[in-house]
Every structure is written in structure tokens, then in C-alpha cells.
Motif scaffolding. Structure first.
Motif, PDB file in Angstrom:
ATOM      1  N   TYR A 161       0.833  -1.201   0.000  1.00 42.21           N
ATOM      2  CA  TYR A 161       0.000   0.000   0.000  1.00 42.21           C
ATOM      3  C   TYR A 161       0.865   1.248   0.000  1.00 42.21           C
ATOM      4  CZ  TYR A 161      -4.758  -1.771   0.410  1.00 42.21           C
ATOM      5  OH  TYR A 161      -5.980  -2.330   0.136  1.00 42.21           O
ATOM      6  N   PHE A 162       1.974   1.222   0.742  1.00 42.63           N
ATOM      7  CA  PHE A 162       2.867   2.378   0.777  1.00 42.63           C
ATOM      8  C   PHE A 162       3.450   2.638  -0.610  1.00 42.63           C
ATOM      9  CE2 PHE A 162       6.885   4.562   1.340  1.00 42.63           C
ATOM     10  CZ  PHE A 162       6.569   5.548   2.269  1.00 42.63           C
ATOM     11  N   LEU A 163       3.918   1.560  -1.264  1.00 45.63           N
ATOM     12  CA  LEU A 163       4.532   1.709  -2.580  1.00 45.63           C
ATOM     13  C   LEU A 163       3.531   2.195  -3.630  1.00 45.63           C
ATOM     14  CD1 LEU A 163       6.683  -1.559  -2.664  1.00 45.63           C
ATOM     15  CD2 LEU A 163       7.568   0.780  -2.588  1.00 45.63           C
ATOM     16  N   PHE A 164       2.306   1.686  -3.582  1.00 39.82           N
ATOM     17  CA  PHE A 164       1.347   1.952  -4.654  1.00 39.82           C
ATOM     18  C   PHE A 164       0.466   3.165  -4.389  1.00 39.82           C
ATOM     19  CE2 PHE A 164      -2.566   0.972  -7.141  1.00 39.82           C
ATOM     20  CZ  PHE A 164      -1.981   0.978  -8.392  1.00 39.82           C
ATOM     21  N   TYR A 165       0.131   3.411  -3.108  1.00 37.84           N
ATOM     22  CA  TYR A 165      -0.806   4.489  -2.814  1.00 37.84           C
ATOM     23  C   TYR A 165      -0.162   5.709  -2.149  1.00 37.84           C
ATOM     24  CZ  TYR A 165      -4.495   1.110  -3.838  1.00 37.84           C
ATOM     25  OH  TYR A 165      -5.304   0.202  -4.461  1.00 37.84           O
ATOM     26  N   VAL A 166       0.920   5.497  -1.402  1.00 39.78           N
ATOM     27  CA  VAL A 166       1.551   6.622  -0.694  1.00 39.78           C
ATOM     28  C   VAL A 166       2.610   7.306  -1.543  1.00 39.78           C
ATOM     29  CG1 VAL A 166       2.887   7.301   1.337  1.00 39.78           C
ATOM     30  CG2 VAL A 166       1.081   5.576   1.551  1.00 39.78           C
ATOM     31  N   LEU A 167       3.453   6.525  -2.220  1.00 42.62           N
ATOM     32  CA  LEU A 167       4.529   7.120  -3.014  1.00 42.62           C
ATOM     33  C   LEU A 167       4.029   8.099  -4.076  1.00 42.62           C
ATOM     34  CD1 LEU A 167       7.230   4.329  -3.530  1.00 42.62           C
ATOM     35  CD2 LEU A 167       7.192   6.239  -1.926  1.00 42.62           C
ATOM     36  N   PRO A 168       2.874   7.856  -4.725  1.00 44.86           N
ATOM     37  CA  PRO A 168       2.389   8.860  -5.691  1.00 44.86           C
ATOM     38  C   PRO A 168       2.182  10.240  -5.068  1.00 44.86           C
ATOM     39  CG  PRO A 168       1.271   6.793  -6.059  1.00 44.86           C
ATOM     40  CD  PRO A 168       2.069   6.618  -4.801  1.00 44.86           C
ATOM     41  N   ASP A 169       1.824  10.291  -3.775  1.00 46.26           N
ATOM     42  CA  ASP A 169       1.683  11.582  -3.102  1.00 46.26           C
ATOM     43  C   ASP A 169       3.026  12.270  -2.945  1.00 46.26           C
ATOM     44  OD1 ASP A 169      -1.013  11.184  -2.876  1.00 46.26           O
ATOM     45  OD2 ASP A 169      -0.914  10.356  -0.849  1.00 46.26           O
ATOM     46  N   LEU A 170       4.109  11.476  -3.027  1.00 48.95           N
ATOM     47  CA  LEU A 170       5.466  12.034  -2.912  1.00 48.95           C
ATOM     48  C   LEU A 170       6.107  12.226  -4.280  1.00 48.95           C
ATOM     49  CD1 LEU A 170       6.699   9.794   0.063  1.00 48.95           C
ATOM     50  CD2 LEU A 170       5.694  12.083   0.169  1.00 48.95           C
ATOM     51  N   GLY A 171       5.321  12.015  -5.339  1.00 42.32           N
ATOM     52  CA  GLY A 171       5.821  12.231  -6.682  1.00 42.32           C
ATOM     53  C   GLY A 171       6.402  11.007  -7.357  1.00 42.32           C
ATOM     54  N   VAL A 172       6.254   9.834  -6.742  1.00 44.63           N
ATOM     55  CA  VAL A 172       6.789   8.588  -7.316  1.00 44.63           C
ATOM     56  C   VAL A 172       5.607   7.708  -7.698  1.00 44.63           C
ATOM     57  CG1 VAL A 172       8.240   6.553  -6.959  1.00 44.63           C
ATOM     58  CG2 VAL A 172       8.861   8.736  -5.892  1.00 44.63           C
ATOM     59  N   LEU A 173       5.415   7.509  -8.997  1.00 50.97           N
ATOM     60  CA  LEU A 173       4.277   6.735  -9.485  1.00 50.97           C
ATOM     61  C   LEU A 173       4.762   5.390 -10.015  1.00 50.97           C
ATOM     62  CD1 LEU A 173       1.220   6.742 -10.035  1.00 50.97           C
ATOM     63  CD2 LEU A 173       1.726   7.679 -12.302  1.00 50.97           C
ATOM     64  N   LEU A 174       4.252   4.321  -9.439  1.00 53.64           N
ATOM     65  CA  LEU A 174       4.617   2.973  -9.855  1.00 53.64           C
ATOM     66  C   LEU A 174       3.399   2.266 -10.437  1.00 53.64           C
ATOM     67  CD1 LEU A 174       6.712   1.820  -6.743  1.00 53.64           C
ATOM     68  CD2 LEU A 174       7.598   2.570  -8.957  1.00 53.64           C
ATOM     69  N   SER A 175       3.630   1.446 -11.453  1.00 53.98           N
ATOM     70  CA  SER A 175       2.561   0.614 -11.984  1.00 53.98           C
ATOM     71  C   SER A 175       2.238  -0.480 -10.974  1.00 53.98           C
ATOM     72  CB  SER A 175       2.995  -0.016 -13.307  1.00 53.98           C
ATOM     73  OG  SER A 175       4.048  -0.947 -13.083  1.00 53.98           O
ATOM     74  N   PRO A 176       1.063  -1.098 -11.060  1.00 50.59           N
ATOM     75  CA  PRO A 176       0.767  -2.211 -10.154  1.00 50.59           C
ATOM     76  C   PRO A 176       1.809  -3.316 -10.235  1.00 50.59           C
ATOM     77  CG  PRO A 176      -1.230  -1.489 -11.254  1.00 50.59           C
ATOM     78  CD  PRO A 176      -0.105  -0.746 -11.902  1.00 50.59           C
ATOM     79  N   PHE A 177       2.237  -3.646 -11.461  1.00 51.26           N
ATOM     80  CA  PHE A 177       3.250  -4.691 -11.638  1.00 51.26           C
ATOM     81  C   PHE A 177       4.557  -4.273 -10.974  1.00 51.26           C
ATOM     82  CE2 PHE A 177       6.545  -7.091 -13.718  1.00 51.26           C
ATOM     83  CZ  PHE A 177       5.976  -8.329 -13.985  1.00 51.26           C
ATOM     84  N   GLY A 178       4.980  -3.033 -11.203  1.00 50.29           N
ATOM     85  CA  GLY A 178       6.229  -2.552 -10.623  1.00 50.29           C
ATOM     86  C   GLY A 178       6.188  -2.513  -9.108  1.00 50.29           C
ATOM     87  N   ALA A 179       5.084  -2.026  -8.554  1.00 47.42           N
ATOM     88  CA  ALA A 179       4.952  -1.977  -7.098  1.00 47.42           C
ATOM     89  C   ALA A 179       4.964  -3.377  -6.504  1.00 47.42           C
ATOM     90  CB  ALA A 179       3.664  -1.249  -6.717  1.00 47.42           C
ATOM     91  N   GLY A 180       4.306  -4.313  -7.198  1.00 49.15           N
ATOM     92  CA  GLY A 180       4.288  -5.689  -6.713  1.00 49.15           C
ATOM     93  C   GLY A 180       5.663  -6.320  -6.725  1.00 49.15           C
ATOM     94  N   VAL A 181       6.412  -6.094  -7.796  1.00 55.46           N
ATOM     95  CA  VAL A 181       7.762  -6.657  -7.908  1.00 55.46           C
ATOM     96  C   VAL A 181       8.680  -6.071  -6.839  1.00 55.46           C
ATOM     97  CG1 VAL A 181       9.842  -6.660  -9.338  1.00 55.46           C
ATOM     98  CG2 VAL A 181       7.639  -7.287 -10.338  1.00 55.46           C
TER      99      VAL A 181
END
Length: 219
Positions: free
Chosen positions: A72-92
Motif C-alpha cells: 500500500y505504501f509503494l502503490f498508494y503513498v509514493l504517488p503523493d510524494l511524486g513517485v508513481l509505480l505501476s501495479p506490476f512494478g509496485a508488486g515486484v
């Protein structure tokens, strides 16, 4: 509710595609975990106190928090900090980083088990640090690690259903999509369980064959 083979036939292509995504995520995450685990293991054995302590703090922090929270931190929190990851990337990244902390202990145990005389012989031959690791230590340390490394890869594979929480359309994600759309859960979830069971059993057999092969080469 009765079992419907017609419904199984209808959803099977989507589930197969989801299984392919699950295997892809597992393989890529395994490579990431093995690289990160080795780096952490070397850092934990470093003579530099600050590096060693930092590695211990980071690995313990990751191991003591739930994987779902990390995802959740990687996929939902990081975008608020300017880091956008795809679902696949966040999962990996999530799986690789989480399991890398566990693999670091496997690596460390394997490295410690290399006889001290091997290190001394490397120094006596004036080998560089890189040569000592790549030509002396790791070739002896890795074969005994195969069983636990393989078990962690299988565990990682079985952990992938949690990725549906960050919208990854893996096997579980596809099954839930089909089940929710058709209001039928019996067939999709049963097929998911069967898929994980079959792949896990095949993976365990492959790991056992690899272990036997390495033992024969060593003997």
C-alpha cells in the motif's frame, strides 16, 4: 451451487493469462530478492559499523512490518510524494524487497559456513576482494542455499494473491474479477487453488532435481 464446466471453459483464458502474470511477477521478484538479499548479507558482514548497523535496522524494519502495508505504501503513498509505480512494478518491488530481507539471512548463513581456511588461502594467493567472493566464497556457499532459496521462491509465489489489493491482474485478480462479474465464486477460487497447488508441486520437484544435480557435481 452446482459446478459448471461451461463457466470453467468461459473463464479459463482469463485465468491462464492471470497465471502467466503471476509467474512473471514471481520470477522477476525472485531475481530482485536474490540481488537485494546478497547486498544486505554482505552489508551485514561488513567491517564498517555504520554500514552493518544500517543494514540490520533496514532489514529488521522491513521484516517486522506486514507485506500488505508495504505494498500500500509503494502503490498508494509514493504517488503523493511524486513517485508513481505501476501495479506490476509496485508488486515486484514490494515482494523483492520484503523477501530479500529473509534471503539475506540465508546468504549470510551460507557465507559463514565457508571454512575460514578458504578465506586465508585466498589472501595467501593475493586474490582481490572481488575474486575472493566470486571465485572462492560464493561457489561454495550457494549450493547449500538452494533448498531454502527455493522454498522462499515458492513462498513468494503463494504470496502473490495479496497483489490483487493493489489492482494487479494476476491469477487471483482475474479470478476475483470473473467471480464478481458473474456472481459465481466456486469455480474461479477452486481453479486458483488448483493452479497454485500444481505450480508449487512442480516447482518443488524442479528445486529438488537442481539440489541433487549440484550435490552430484560437488561429489
Amino acid at each position: 451451487m452446482d459446478w459448471s464446466w461451461d463457466f470453467v471453459t468461459e473463464i479459463m483464458p482469463a485465468l491462464i493469462q492471470g497465471l502467466i502474470v503471476t509467474v512473471e511477477i514471481t520470477l522477476v521478484s525472485s531475481v530482485v530478492a536474490m540481488v537485494i538479499g546478497l547486498l544486505f548479507a554482505v552489508a551485514k558482514m561488513s567491517p564498517v559499523n555504520s554500514l552493518r548497523r544500517t543494514a540490520v535496522i533496514v532489514t529488521e524494519g522491513i521484516r517486522r512490518t506486514p507485506l500488505l502495508v508495504q505494498l500500500y505504501f509503494l502503490f498508494y503513498v509514493l504517488p503523493d510524494l511524486g513517485v508513481l509505480l505501476s501495479p506490476f512494478g509496485a508488486g515486484v518491488i514490494g515482494l523483492g524487497l520484503h523477501y530479500g530481507t529473509y534471503l539475506s539471512e540465508v546468504y549470510r548463513a551460507g557465507i559463514i559456513n565457508v571454512p575460514v581456511g578458504q578465506w586465508e588461502a585466498a589472501r595467501a594467493c593475493n586474490l582481490t576482494s572481488r575474486q575472493t567472493w566470486t571465485e572462492i566464497v560464493l561457489p561454495q556457499a550457494i549450493p547449500p542455499m538452494i533448498p531454502p532459496l527455493g522454498n522462499y521462491v515458492i513462498a513468494m509465489f503463494k504470496e502473490t494473491p495479496i497483489l490483487s489489493a493493489i489492482t494487479v491482474m494476476d491469477l487471483m485478480g482475474e479470478a476475483l474479477a470473473q467471480a464478481n462479474f458473474n456472481y459465481r465464486y466456486l469455480e474461479p477460487i477452486t481453479l486458483v487453488a488448483a493452479g497454485f497447488l500444481i505450480v508449487s508441486l512442480c516447482s518443488a520437484a524442479i528445486i529438488k532435481l537442481l539440489e541433487n544435480y549440484l550435490n552430484l557435481r560437488a561429489s
